[in-house]
Scaffold this active site. Structure first.
Site, PDB file in Angstrom:
ATOM      1  N   GLU A 181      -0.549   1.485   7.267  1.00  0.00           N
ATOM      2  CA  GLU A 181      -1.656   0.564   7.177  1.00  0.00           C
ATOM      3  C   GLU A 181      -1.723  -0.346   8.438  1.00  0.00           C
ATOM      4  O   GLU A 181      -2.856  -0.514   9.027  1.00  0.00           O
ATOM      5  CB  GLU A 181      -1.625  -0.229   5.792  1.00  0.00           C
ATOM      6  CG  GLU A 181      -1.784   0.633   4.715  1.00  0.00           C
ATOM      7  CD  GLU A 181      -0.729   1.219   3.948  1.00  0.00           C
ATOM      8  OE1 GLU A 181       0.318   1.246   4.771  1.00  0.00           O
ATOM      9  OE2 GLU A 181      -0.319   1.062   2.890  1.00  0.00           O
ATOM     10  N   CYS A 192       4.495   0.116   8.376  1.00  0.00           N
ATOM     11  CA  CYS A 192       3.768   0.950   7.599  1.00  0.00           C
ATOM     12  C   CYS A 192       2.527   1.555   8.298  1.00  0.00           C
ATOM     13  O   CYS A 192       2.074   1.098   9.231  1.00  0.00           O
ATOM     14  CB  CYS A 192       3.190  -0.104   6.441  1.00  0.00           C
ATOM     15  SG  CYS A 192       4.531  -0.549   5.406  1.00  0.00           S
ATOM     16  N   ASN A 218       3.194   5.699   9.199  1.00  0.00           N
ATOM     17  CA  ASN A 218       4.334   4.982   9.204  1.00  0.00           C
ATOM     18  C   ASN A 218       5.261   5.208  10.178  1.00  0.00           C
ATOM     19  O   ASN A 218       5.558   6.509  10.713  1.00  0.00           O
ATOM     20  CB  ASN A 218       4.885   4.968   7.933  1.00  0.00           C
ATOM     21  CG  ASN A 218       5.431   6.037   7.241  1.00  0.00           C
ATOM     22  OD1 ASN A 218       5.079   7.252   7.514  1.00  0.00           O
ATOM     23  ND2 ASN A 218       6.547   5.984   6.488  1.00  0.00           N
ATOM     24  N   CYS A 235       0.941  -5.585   4.225  1.00  0.00           N
ATOM     25  CA  CYS A 235      -0.039  -4.907   4.436  1.00  0.00           C
ATOM     26  C   CYS A 235      -1.418  -5.507   3.939  1.00  0.00           C
ATOM     27  O   CYS A 235      -2.447  -5.602   4.669  1.00  0.00           O
ATOM     28  CB  CYS A 235       0.182  -3.484   4.253  1.00  0.00           C
ATOM     29  SG  CYS A 235       1.135  -2.587   5.304  1.00  0.00           S
ATOM     30  N   GLU A 294       9.217   4.522  11.280  1.00  0.00           N
ATOM     31  CA  GLU A 294      10.624   3.829  10.742  1.00  0.00           C
ATOM     32  C   GLU A 294      11.337   3.683  11.801  1.00  0.00           C
ATOM     33  O   GLU A 294      11.276   4.020  13.097  1.00  0.00           O
ATOM     34  CB  GLU A 294      11.235   4.791   9.835  1.00  0.00           C
ATOM     35  CG  GLU A 294      10.267   5.003   8.479  1.00  0.00           C
ATOM     36  CD  GLU A 294      10.974   5.551   7.423  1.00  0.00           C
ATOM     37  OE1 GLU A 294      11.798   6.116   7.641  1.00  0.00           O
ATOM     38  OE2 GLU A 294      10.431   5.489   6.305  1.00  0.00           O
ATOM     39  N   CYS A 344       1.541  -2.273   0.530  1.00  0.00           N
ATOM     40  CA  CYS A 344       2.716  -3.160   0.254  1.00  0.00           C
ATOM     41  C   CYS A 344       2.273  -4.752   0.509  1.00  0.00           C
ATOM     42  O   CYS A 344       1.137  -5.006   1.146  1.00  0.00           O
ATOM     43  CB  CYS A 344       4.180  -3.058   1.106  1.00  0.00           C
ATOM     44  SG  CYS A 344       3.741  -3.703   2.735  1.00  0.00           S
TER      45      CYS A 344
HETATM   46  N1  THU Z   1       5.022   2.871   3.451  1.00  0.00           N
HETATM   47  C1  THU Z   1       4.003   2.633   4.165  1.00  0.00           C
HETATM   48  O1  THU Z   1       3.593   3.151   5.210  1.00  0.00           O
HETATM   49  N2  THU Z   1       2.869   2.310   3.307  1.00  0.00           N
HETATM   50  C2  THU Z   1       2.748   1.984   2.153  1.00  0.00           C
HETATM   51  O2  THU Z   1       1.885   1.496   1.636  1.00  0.00           O
HETATM   52  C3  THU Z   1       3.904   1.791   1.463  1.00  0.00           C
HETATM   53  C4  THU Z   1       5.297   2.129   2.296  1.00  0.00           C
HETATM   54  C5  THU Z   1       6.197   3.018   4.339  1.00  0.00           C
HETATM   55  C6  THU Z   1       7.035   2.119   4.739  1.00  0.00           C
HETATM   56  C7  THU Z   1       8.463   3.154   4.835  1.00  0.00           C
HETATM   57  O3  THU Z   1       8.312   3.637   6.084  1.00  0.00           O
HETATM   58  C8  THU Z   1       8.288   4.157   3.950  1.00  0.00           C
HETATM   59  O4  THU Z   1       6.922   3.964   3.415  1.00  0.00           O
HETATM   60  C9  THU Z   1       9.007   3.901   2.710  1.00  0.00           C
HETATM   61  O5  THU Z   1       9.034   2.662   2.067  1.00  0.00           O
END
Ligand code: THU
Length: 136
Positions: free
Chosen positions: A63, A61, A50, A100, A52, A97
């Site tokens: 994925e 994310c 991920n 994704c 941000e 999520c």
């Molecule tokens: N996140 C992912 O990368 N994958 C997931 O399956 C769930 C959430 C990340 C998004 C964000 O950077 C952090 O987790 C918190 O939500």
């Protein structure tokens, strides 16, 4: 298309690659580092983490980053996603999520998702996680 279940060893390898990938995560806002590893139909394993942003909604994310990475590596042929494993730095239950799931659906109608559920590691198909995915 190979839709057979992954072996225990293949699943373990994806979890290991995803665990390595989460070390690269950029998650200063949530402190929730996520790693993903894809197995493509042609046998490649490709990782993502991920990333941000200070403008929270722009965060991506693990994925979706792994999928973009796989597409870059496999050229213009439509990449087919056989399986994807997701791990997180807090070792808590975490499945992909909704956004994704739709992106996984685009590239793997029979994709297997390996994730940490309420009772440990689970494998589910994308159809189970996204029963009526959108297609054009
Ligand atoms: N996140 C992912 O990368 N994958 C997931 O399956 C769930 C959430 C990340 C998004 C964000 O950077 C952090 O987790 C918190 O939500």
């Amino acid at each position: 298309m190979n839709t057979s279940a992954l072996t225990e060893q293949q699943q373990q390898q994806l979890i290991e690659v995803a665990t390595e990938a989460l070390k690269s995560a950029y998650a200063p806002y949530s402190q929730f580092r996520v790693g993903a590893a894809i197995l493509t139909a042609r046998g490649d394993i490709v990782a993502g983490c991920n990333v941000e942003n200070a403008s929270y909604g722009l965060s991506i994310c693990a994925e979706r980053n792994a999928i973009a990475n796989a597409i870059i590596r496999q050229g213009s042929d439509k990449m087919n996603l056989r399986a994807i494993a997701v791990v997180n730095s807090k070792n808590v239950s975490c499945s992909p999520c909704g956004a994704c799931r739709q992106v996984i659906w685009e590239f793997g109608r029979d994709a297997q998702i390996i994730f940490l559920g309420e009772r440990g590691w689970q494998t589910k198909t994308i159809r189970e996680l996204l029963p009526a995915g959108f297609s054009l």
